[in-house]
Design a protein around this motif. Structure first.
Motif, PDB file in Angstrom:
ATOM      1  N   ILE A  66       0.836  -1.202   0.000  1.00 43.17           N
ATOM      2  CA  ILE A  66       0.000   0.000   0.000  1.00 43.17           C
ATOM      3  C   ILE A  66       0.872   1.253   0.000  1.00 43.17           C
ATOM      4  CG2 ILE A  66      -1.626   1.364   1.365  1.00 43.17           C
ATOM      5  CD1 ILE A  66      -2.889  -1.263   2.283  1.00 43.17           C
ATOM      6  N   ARG A  67       1.877   1.267   0.867  1.00 40.52           N
ATOM      7  CA  ARG A  67       2.776   2.439   0.928  1.00 40.52           C
ATOM      8  C   ARG A  67       3.471   2.662  -0.408  1.00 40.52           C
ATOM      9  NH1 ARG A  67       4.040   0.433   6.194  1.00 40.52           N
ATOM     10  NH2 ARG A  67       5.949  -0.553   5.397  1.00 40.52           N
ATOM     11  N   SER A  68       3.935   1.574  -1.016  1.00 39.16           N
ATOM     12  CA  SER A  68       4.630   1.676  -2.303  1.00 39.16           C
ATOM     13  C   SER A  68       3.692   2.178  -3.397  1.00 39.16           C
ATOM     14  CB  SER A  68       5.209   0.318  -2.677  1.00 39.16           C
ATOM     15  OG  SER A  68       5.840   0.369  -3.943  1.00 39.16           O
ATOM     16  N   ALA A  69       2.479   1.642  -3.435  1.00 36.05           N
ATOM     17  CA  ALA A  69       1.512   2.043  -4.460  1.00 36.05           C
ATOM     18  C   ALA A  69       1.118   3.503  -4.301  1.00 36.05           C
ATOM     19  CB  ALA A  69       0.282   1.141  -4.386  1.00 36.05           C
ATOM     20  N   ARG A  70       0.930   3.945  -3.065  1.00 36.34           N
ATOM     21  CA  ARG A  70       0.576   5.347  -2.821  1.00 36.34           C
ATOM     22  C   ARG A  70       1.710   6.272  -3.243  1.00 36.34           C
ATOM     23  NH1 ARG A  70      -1.290   4.939   3.332  1.00 36.34           N
ATOM     24  NH2 ARG A  70      -0.613   7.109   3.289  1.00 36.34           N
ATOM     25  N   ALA A  71       2.926   5.904  -2.889  1.00 35.84           N
ATOM     26  CA  ALA A  71       4.083   6.734  -3.239  1.00 35.84           C
ATOM     27  C   ALA A  71       4.244   6.836  -4.755  1.00 35.84           C
ATOM     28  CB  ALA A  71       5.346   6.164  -2.606  1.00 35.84           C
ATOM     29  N   ALA A  72       3.999   5.738  -5.457  1.00 41.71           N
ATOM     30  CA  ALA A  72       4.149   5.735  -6.914  1.00 41.71           C
ATOM     31  C   ALA A  72       3.151   6.668  -7.585  1.00 41.71           C
ATOM     32  CB  ALA A  72       3.982   4.312  -7.453  1.00 41.71           C
ATOM     33  N   ARG A  73       2.021   6.891  -6.918  1.00 42.11           N
ATOM     34  CA  ARG A  73       0.968   7.762  -7.481  1.00 42.11           C
ATOM     35  C   ARG A  73       0.953   9.148  -6.842  1.00 42.11           C
ATOM     36  NH1 ARG A  73      -0.081   2.691  -7.795  1.00 42.11           N
ATOM     37  NH2 ARG A  73      -1.308   1.803  -9.504  1.00 42.11           N
ATOM     38  N   GLY A  74       1.910   9.418  -5.984  1.00 43.85           N
ATOM     39  CA  GLY A  74       1.954  10.723  -5.321  1.00 43.85           C
ATOM     40  C   GLY A  74       0.805  10.935  -4.359  1.00 43.85           C
ATOM     41  N   MET A  75       0.287   9.849  -3.800  1.00 41.57           N
ATOM     42  CA  MET A  75      -0.850   9.928  -2.891  1.00 41.57           C
ATOM     43  C   MET A  75      -0.363   9.886  -1.446  1.00 41.57           C
ATOM     44  SD  MET A  75      -3.348   7.265  -4.926  1.00 41.57           S
ATOM     45  CE  MET A  75      -4.503   7.169  -3.549  1.00 41.57           C
ATOM     46  N   ARG A  76      -0.839  10.831  -0.642  1.00 41.43           N
ATOM     47  CA  ARG A  76      -0.441  10.878   0.760  1.00 41.43           C
ATOM     48  C   ARG A  76      -1.302   9.967   1.624  1.00 41.43           C
ATOM     49  NH1 ARG A  76      -0.004  17.006   2.636  1.00 41.43           N
ATOM     50  NH2 ARG A  76       0.739  15.925   4.502  1.00 41.43           N
ATOM     51  N   GLU A  77      -2.500   9.694   1.188  1.00 40.24           N
ATOM     52  CA  GLU A  77      -3.426   8.879   1.966  1.00 40.24           C
ATOM     53  C   GLU A  77      -3.810   7.621   1.186  1.00 40.24           C
ATOM     54  OE1 GLU A  77      -3.802   9.786   5.008  1.00 40.24           O
ATOM     55  OE2 GLU A  77      -2.879  11.751   4.769  1.00 40.24           O
ATOM     56  N   TYR A  78      -4.783   6.885   1.708  1.00 41.06           N
ATOM     57  CA  TYR A  78      -5.156   5.611   1.097  1.00 41.06           C
ATOM     58  C   TYR A  78      -5.892   5.790  -0.228  1.00 41.06           C
ATOM     59  CZ  TYR A  78      -3.886   3.510   5.540  1.00 41.06           C
ATOM     60  OH  TYR A  78      -3.187   3.097   6.650  1.00 41.06           O
ATOM     61  N   GLY A  79      -6.558   6.899  -0.391  1.00 37.93           N
ATOM     62  CA  GLY A  79      -7.274   7.161  -1.628  1.00 37.93           C
ATOM     63  C   GLY A  79      -7.180   8.628  -1.977  1.00 37.93           C
TER      64      GLY A  79
END
Length: 206
Positions: A66-79
């Protein structure tokens, strides 16, 4: 002498990033409240729901993914949710003044959410925890969606009630009204996230 005209304007291309977002079912096969277009008089609502896929089946590896996927999309939170309001209107002119006679506002939302590729691979305990997390995300997002819908409705109402102004100032005036309303809505959503710690206090954390 009064004449009638028609204006078409993407007045509010205002994007609002929201940190905690709702999910569909784990498999994405159920209909979410996000996908239901409400029959509101002020216009249309369109929702584009996107997912980032998760594959891991243990809690520790899932957290890392989850952390990796969020970082790859520039997302600070879960969605993440972004929205914008588009308006078009008719207006009447009289002695160089323009006044709105009809206003429509449409709301567009784009939501990015996590989704497990194979939720059945989780242990019963972890699957229950994951489902509770998704449910909390959905409830948190429903509030953000409601704020956006109320914002579009208010934009429409305030533009329709705008007083006549010189025609050379008309578009600028309509845009100013829209930006003021959307700024207020932005503050409402930000305050909601602050009070709930982006949904964490409601269970929207994993």
């Amino acid at each position: 002498m009064m004449s009638r005209g028609r204006g078409l304007s993407a007045i509010a291309t205002v994007a609002l990033a929201i940190s905690a977002c709702a999910a569909l079912s784990e498999r994405g096969s159920s209909t979410s409240p996000l996908e239901a277009a409400p029959g509101v008089a002020w216009g249309m609502i369109a929702v584009d729901v996107r997912f980032y896929e998760l594959r891991e089946s243990s809690e520790s590896t899932l957290r890392k993914e989850i952390r990796s996927a969020r970082a790859a999309r520039g997302m600070r939170e879960y969605g993440d949710t972004q929205w914008r309001i588009r308006t078009n209107y008719d207006f009447a002119t009289s002695d160089g003044d323009c006044e709105p006679t009809r206003v429509d506002a449409s709301l567009e939302l784009r939501v990015t959410l996590p989704r497990l590729r194979d939720p059945d691979s989780l242990s019963p305990e972890l699957r229950s925890k994951w489902r509770s997390f998704l449910r909390a995300l959905r409830e948190h997002q429903a509030k953000h969606k409601q704020i956006a819908m109320e914002c579009a409705e208010r934009v429409s109402a305030e533009l329709a009630a705008a007083a006549a102004v010189r025609c050379e100032l008309f578009d600028e005036t309509m845009q100013s009204i829209t930006e003021e309303v959307t700024s207020t809505c932005h503050a409402r959503s930000a305050d909601y996230d602050l009070r709930t710690r982006h949904g964490a206090s409601e269970g929207a954390t994993f």
